[in-house]
Each structure stands twice: as C-alpha cells, then as structure tokens.
Design an enzyme around this catalytic site. Structure first.
Site, PDB file in Angstrom:
ATOM      1  CD  GLU A 216      -1.961   2.213   2.683  1.00 39.05           C
ATOM      2  OE1 GLU A 216      -1.256   3.160   2.161  1.00 39.05           O
ATOM      3  OE2 GLU A 216      -2.264   1.633   3.378  1.00 39.05           O
ATOM      4  CB  CYS A 253      -2.359   5.864   3.360  1.00 45.26           C
ATOM      5  SG  CYS A 253      -3.451   4.882   4.595  1.00 45.26           S
TER       6      CYS A 253
END
Length: 466
Positions: A216, A253
């Site tokens: 990720e 994020c």
C-alpha cells in the site's frame, strides 16, 4: 543508529516460520491470545508515544482498533468463511457432455509472510497490525521487519508474543531484503512510500520464485465538491476539509490532498478563515520531506490560501492543473491541501480520468443528479468511493476495501483493511475423487463450515456472531 539483525538470525526466523507452517497452528486461539496480551500490557502506549510523538489518546484508540481487528479475524476464521469452500459431488449426468468428478476446493495458507509495517500507525499497521493479523488468520507465520521509527515498541511487542512462535521481529534494511528474498518466504506486505514499496515489489518479483507482494503505497485522495453543495454549505465543507487533511498532522494514507470546488463559491474564503491545527510530525526526516514536497508544487498562478508554515492550503484553478497535471496531482504526505477551482463540469471529469490509482475518491454533493459519469470514473480509479463523508478514518469491518490501482497499491485486487485482507495469504487447492479420511476437515460433508455445495449455499452452516 539503525539496528541490523544478523543475517543468520533472519534466516533462522524464516526457517522457524516454515517449520510452523508444516506443523500448523490454531489461528483462532492465536489471534485471541495476541489481542488479550496487547490489551493486558499497560506500557505499550507510553513507549509508542515516546518514539512516535503521537498523542496518548490517539494511540489508545489505535491500540483498541488493533485488538478489535485481531478478534474480528478470529470470529471470521471460526466460521470457516475465509476458506471459500466449494464442494461439487460426482454427477454422471453433468450436462457439459461428460460426467463430473467429485471436486472439492478450499483455500490454504501460502506460507511464511514478511511484513513491513507503517511508520504512521505503530499499532494498527505495526508488528501486530492488520498485515500480521490477516496473515495469522490465514494460518501463515510472520517475520516482521521492524519500522525504524519505533524499534523499542517493535521489540516489546515481539517479546510479548515470542513464546507463541508465530511472529518474529528483525531490524534493518539488509534484514528486510534477506527475509523477502529467502526461498521459504511466500508473500510480502508493506505500507509506506511509493519509492520504498516499489523497490520491495521489484525485489519480490525478481526472485527465482516470484512471490506476491502486497504494497500500500501512495494516494492523493481527491475530493469533488459539486455546485449545489459548495453554495449551500461552504463553511461546513471548509471545516470538515480542515479536520480531515490536518488529522494526525496529515500523516494518513487517506488524507485528502486535492479539493475541487466550483468557481464563485465561498469555500476558499471559508477555508482561509478556519484555524489550522498544528501537531508534531513523526520524525525530522518526514517533516523535511513534507517541506520539500510543498516547495515542489508549482507557484505560477498559485496563491497561499492559509498557513504556509506547517499546515498549508494552496489555491489554483483547474486549467493550470490540467496543463501541468503530474506536478500538481501527486501525494504530499503531511498537512497539505490544494484547492482547485473549476468552471466546467466536463473538466472535472477530465481531471478524474487523468488521475493515477487512488485509495479513495470523495464526492460532496446535495443531490445525485448528473453525477453518474463522474462516479463511474472514480470507481475505476479508486478502491473506495465516498459520498458526503471524508476519507480519513478507515473502518475495520467485513465490507471494507483499502486498496486501489497502482500506485495506491501493488496488487489491485487486494485490501489491507477488513476481513477480506486474509485472502491475500491464501491460495486455492482442489481435491478430486479423494476418500473422506484424506480430505481436510473443512471439505468433508459432515463439517458445518460455510460452503457452496453443488452450487448452493450449505444450510445450517456456521454464521458470524458480529
């Protein structure tokens, strides 16, 4: 000084994980025991605060999320739902033109997994975080390459779990590379930067036996504000935008990095009037990278709307952004927001079509009319599309998807949050014409695990308590 685990210890950790794969362990019992031990250790938050500078309230909430996540995986595994059991009994009259044999399909653990934790979530994406939890749920032991931002917490967690034998902690870049390239390791998982994640992805792919690598990486997380919403509630939108992009000093994020608003609305003015909260960043290195990223944003036709030291809001128009797209539409990790005004709705869709893969994309609107085209584009670009909610805060639940096309992740079909994350560390095996005694228990006719039997969900199968 960065610690380095000797390579002999790294190899020993991987070999021990492989032996445990062959011996097997009870994921339900292990997940619950890990959660109980984390809950029972009172000094974890204190150590995490000292190393990461994150506030205690935030860390306590994150630890609660982490232990909840472990128990949620345990509940899933107890039902057998994660195994994807499919049983087709032999059928001599199968209409494809030939008899169907007895076939039984189940997912089984891949093998040892190497986890590279995130720096911004020392619990939720740390040694016992989501990647580790989902690997353990699959039945895969884990070797964790500790994040250099919280080495003491990593060791403390590793020592807390050491006697279970399912998690080993190593330190240093060389140790991480050695673990990922060890022939007994069967998958890797990472949360962090595009640069670091891509390097590890390439390393995993270049092995003699390439392995899946679930990274990720980065995301701009654009927010699209429609005309009706911008003119009906500009102050509320501004306040919610600030709360989202400054949460945790912008070190999420899913932090929104670009906010598109129609020309003529008072959203920019409302943003300029909102106080921007400040908070320390995780490290001097991250703060320096943040300042460099802000300084790299083009300045022609761009004005400072708010802040400028620390939290920063810049203002420009969509015409300029489309003319230099790559320079504007890139992640800036930290409390930064680019406000982009637009005149033409078609240009908004053009902006969306040109985006790289995203973790999230958000629509702020009063009415859904006329938004079908934009939403279709966003669904192709992002892993999670939001309506009138902000992307920071990722609920741990069964339907959650935390992923997206590259560079949001290196594996577009996977999620790193939610119970579906377990699927990353499982692979299918079909057994044909086997006697019951040699079948895995989950594939036997008298097992109450969730299953699709002859194309029909099995009645009376176990159900989840949550």
């Amino acid at each position: 000084m960065t610690r380095e685990t000797p390579l002999a210890e790294v190899h020993a950790a991987v070999e021990a994980a492989d032996r445990l794969c062959w011996a097997g362990f009870d994921p339900v019992a292990v997940l619950r025991e890990v959660a109980d031990r984390l809950d029972g250790r009172g000094d974890l938050v204190e150590v995490a605060e000292r190393e990461t500078h994150l506030p205690p309230a935030r860390l306590r909430g994150e630890l609660q999320r982490t232990t909840f996540q472990l128990r949620l995986f345990a509940e899933l595994v107890a039902t057998g739902a994660h195994l994807g059991v499919r049983i087709d009994h032999a059928d001599p009259d199968w209409p494809m033109g030939a008899p169907r044999p007895d076939l039984r399909r189940v997912l089984q653990p891949l093998g040892p997994v190497v986890v590279f934790p995130a720096g911004n979530f020392p619990f939720a994406f740390g040694v016992a975080g989501g990647d580790t939890a989902s690997a353990l749920a699959a039945g895969c032991p884990v070797v964790v390459k500790a994040h250099p931002g919280y080495p003491e917490l990593s060791d403390l967690t590793g020592e807390l779990l050491a006697d279970l034998g399912v998690v080993a902690v190593v330190h240093g870049e060389a140790a991480g590379r050695a673990a990922l390239t060890h022939p007994l390791v069967k998958a890797g998982a990472f949360t962090g930067s595009v640069r670091g994640g891509r390097a590890l992805f390439d390393l995993a792919a270049a092995r003699p036996e390439p392995i899946p690598f679930y990274g990720e990486l980065g995301s701009v997380n654009p927010v699209f504000v429609t005309r009706d919403a911008a003119f009906s509630r500009p102050k509320r939108i501004a306040e919610e935008a600030v709360a989202s992009f400054t949460l945790g000093a912008g070190q999420f994020c899913t932090k929104p990095g670009v906010l598109l608003v129609p020309e003529g609305s008072s959203v920019p003015e409302a943003l300029a009037a909102v106080d921007l909260p400040t908070a320390p960043m995780l490290s001097a290195r991250i703060e320096e990278a943040y300042r460099d990223a802000v300084a790299a944003v083009p300045r022609e036709g761009v004005s400072v709307l708010a802040g400028g030291e620390g939290p920063t809001v810049l203002l420009t128009d969509l015409r300029r952004v489309l003319a230099d797209f790559d320079a504007f539409a890139r992640e800036c990790f930290g409390p930064f927001l680019l406000v982009v005004t637009y005149a033409d709705d078609e240009d908004v869709e053009e902006f969306a079509r040109r985006l790289d893969g995203q973790l999230t994309a958000t629509v702020i609107a009063d009415e859904p009319d006329g938004l079908d085209g934009l939403v279709r584009v966003l669904a192709r670009k992002a892993g999670r599309v939001l309506w009138n909610q902000w992307p920071t805060g990722v609920s741990v639940t069964h339907a959650q998807h935390h992923g997206g096309p590259y560079p949001a992740t290196t594996a577009v079909g996977s999620t790193s949050v939610g119970t579906a994350a377990v699927e990353r560390f499982l692979r299918p095996v079909a057994y044909q014409n086997f006697p019951t005694a040699l079948l895995p228990p989950s594939l036997r006719d008298d097992t109450p695990a969730l299953a699709l039997v002859d194309g029909v969900p099995r009645e009376g199968a176990l159900t989840m308590r949550w």
